[in-house]
Design an enzyme around this catalytic site. Structure first.
Site, PDB file in Angstrom:
ATOM      1  N   GLU A  15       0.317  -0.899   6.027  1.00 58.98           N
ATOM      2  CA  GLU A  15       1.388  -0.489   6.916  1.00 58.98           C
ATOM      3  C   GLU A  15       1.199   1.050   6.885  1.00 58.98           C
ATOM      4  OE1 GLU A  15       5.322   1.164   8.115  1.00 58.98           O
ATOM      5  OE2 GLU A  15       4.353   1.645   6.319  1.00 58.98           O
ATOM      6  N   ASP A  70       1.015  -1.211   0.106  1.00 55.31           N
ATOM      7  CA  ASP A  70       0.061   0.025   0.120  1.00 55.31           C
ATOM      8  C   ASP A  70       1.053   1.366  -0.014  1.00 55.31           C
ATOM      9  OD1 ASP A  70       0.395  -0.785   2.946  1.00 55.31           O
ATOM     10  OD2 ASP A  70      -0.616   0.854   3.448  1.00 55.31           O
TER      11      ASP A  70
HETATM   12 ZN   LIG Z   1       6.959   1.913   3.923  1.00 49.98          ZN
END
Ligand SMILES: [Zn+2]
Length: 379
Positions: free
Chosen positions: A144, A86
C-alpha cells in the site's frame, strides 16, 4: 457497557501484546523477506486468536498477502476489512519505545494498530458468540505504501463481492475521527517541445518550450476549484539547456486531486487536451486518474451515523473528517461499495519519527470495529 467492550477492556494487555508483536516484525514495503516474516506473525496471531480460515497468497515481487475469513455465509454480500502490513520504515530506522500509554514505533499507527484492532474485534465477536449472518473477510496486502500495484486487483475482486468495506487505517486528530472522504488522485506528465535557436543571433526563429510551459502552468491553475475540492499542483518543472538557447524541451509533473468521481472525466479531458499558447510549440500530456475518491455517499453517511451511535453507547463522541491522501479504500469506493476509513486506533505522526498509538484506547476501537461488523453482518 456492551459485552464486547467489556471483553476487550479485560484483555487490553493482550491487545497491546499483539500490537507489539506485529510492530517488532518490521516490514518495509521493498524488503520482501521481512514483510513475509511479518505476514507469518500476523497469520499466527489470527490462528491463535480467531482460528478460522487463513489463506496466504504468494507474491514474487512484494510480500505475500493474507486473506482471513470468519463466520458463515457465502462470498456474496460479505463484509470486507482491508489493511496493509507494509510500512514506510527501513529496518531499524525507528526504535520501538513506550512512554506511558503511548507506543512509538515503525508502522504502529499506519497501520499495525488497525490490524491489531481487527484481529481483536474478530476475537471478541467469537468469544461473545455474536450472531453473524454474513462472512467476514479480512484482506491484508503488502504494498500500500508504494502504490498498491500488486494488490489493486485482489482488493477489487474481494470488494466486488462485498456489501460494505471497513478500512482501519489511522484515524484523524486527537479524538480519532473516522474518514468519510478521501480525495482521488491523478498524476500527469506534460512534455512541451519547442524549436531551439540562438538567443542572440536568431531569437525570433525559435519557439520556447519553457515559455509555453509557463503559460500552461497558469492555465492549469484555472482548473482548480476550492469549493468543489479540486486542486491542481505542478510540483516539478524541468527544461532548457543554457541561458543563451531558446529551450527546445520542457516537462512538468502535475498532481490533481478530486473529491467526487463525477469530477474525474471533465478534469482529465481538460488536462489531456491542452490549448497551445506559443506558436511553434507542441504539448503532449500523458496520465490518468490513479484512484477515484472515497466518496461521502448516502450509504457512507448512514455508516458513519451507525458508528457514531455505537461510540455514544460506549460513552464518547465519534467525529468524521476528510483526508487529502488516498488509501486502498479509494479503490473500493471507486467501484461503488460503501467504504469508511480511519477506523484505526488513536495516535499521530504517521510516516514521521513521532509515529505512535494510544494503547489505552485500543479496546474501544476494537469494540467499535466489532460492533459495526456485527450490525452489517445482520442487515
Ligand atoms: Zn496506511
Amino acid at each position: 457497557m456492551s459485552d464486547i467492550l467489556n471483553y476487550l477492556k479485560e484483555h487490553s494487555n493482550s491487545i497491546t501484546d499483539t500490537l507489539l508483536r506485529l510492530t517488532k516484525a518490521e516490514s518495509p514495503s521493498h524488503t520482501k523477506d521481512l514483510v513475509d516474516k511479518c505476514g507469518q506473525v500476523l497469520g499466527e496471531e489470527f490462528e491463535r486468536l480467531v482460528g478460522s480460515s487463513v489463506e496466504m497468497i504468494e507474491k514474487i515481487e512484494v510480500g505475500n498477502q493474507y486473506k482471513f475469513t470468519y463466520g458463515k455465509g457465502g462470498d456474496e454480500g460479505q463484509i470486507l476489512v482491508i489493511g496493509h502490513m507494509d510500512t514506510v520504515w527501513d529496518e531499524g530506522a525507528l526504535p520501538i519505545r513506550q512512554e506511558g500509554n503511548l507506543l512509538y514505533g515503525p508502522g504502529v499507527f499506519d497501520m499495525k494498530g488497525g490490524l491489531t484492532i481487527t484481529l481483536w474485534a474478530l476475537k471478541a465477536l467469537k468469544e461473545t458468540s455474536a450472531q453473524l449472518n454474513k462472512k467476514i473477510t479480512f484482506l491484508v496486502t503488502t504494498d500500500e505504501e508504494v502504490g498498491s500495484t500488486h494488490s489493486k486487483e485482489i482488493i477489487l475482486k474481494e470488494a466486488e463481492k462485498s456489501s460494505v468495506v471497513f478500512v482501519p487505517e489511522s484515524s484523524i486528530g486527537p479524538d480519532g475521527a473516522v474518514k468519510t472522504i478521501r480525495k482521488g488522485a491523478a498524476q500527469f506528465l506534460m512534455k512541451v517541445e519547442g524549436i531551439a535557436a540562438h538567443a542572440g543571433i536568431n531569437a525570433w526563429d525559435g519557439a520556447s518550450a519553457i515559455e509555453e510551459l509557463a503559460y500552461q502552468i497558469l492555465d492549469l491553475k484555472k482548473l482548480e476549484n476550492r469549493d468543489e475540492g479540486i486542486s491542481v499542483n505542478v510540483g516539478v518543472v524541468k527544461g532548457g539547456t543554457r541561458g543563451n538557447v531558446i529551450a527546445k524541451e520542457a516537462v512538468a509533473e502535475i498532481d490533481v486531486r478530486i473529491t467526487k468521481k463525477a469530477q474525474a472525466e471533465k478534469i482529465t479531458e481538460a488536462i489531456l487536451n491542452r490549448p497551445v499558447f506559443v506558436k511553434g510549440t507542441k504539448v503532449e500530456v500523458i496520465g490518468e486518474i490513479d484512484r477515484y475518491p472515497l466518496e461521502r455517499t448516502e450509504a457512507v453517511i448512514q455508516l458513519y451515523d451507525e458508528l457514531k451511535g455505537i461510540a455514544a453507547s460506549h460513552g464518547y463522541d465519534l467525529n468524521e473528517g476528510s483526508s487529502g491522501g488516498a488509501s486502498d479504500g479509494n479503490f473500493t469506493s471507486g467501484i461503488g461499495i460503501p467504504t469508511i476509513d480511519g477506523l484505526g486506533p488513536l495516535g499521530d505522526g504517521a510516516h514521521t519519527e513521532k509515529e505512535h498509538v494510544d494503547l489505552s484506547n485500543l479496546p474501544y476501537r476494537a469494540a467499535l470495529m466489532a460492533e459495526i461488523i456485527q450490525r452489517y453482518a445482520n442487515k
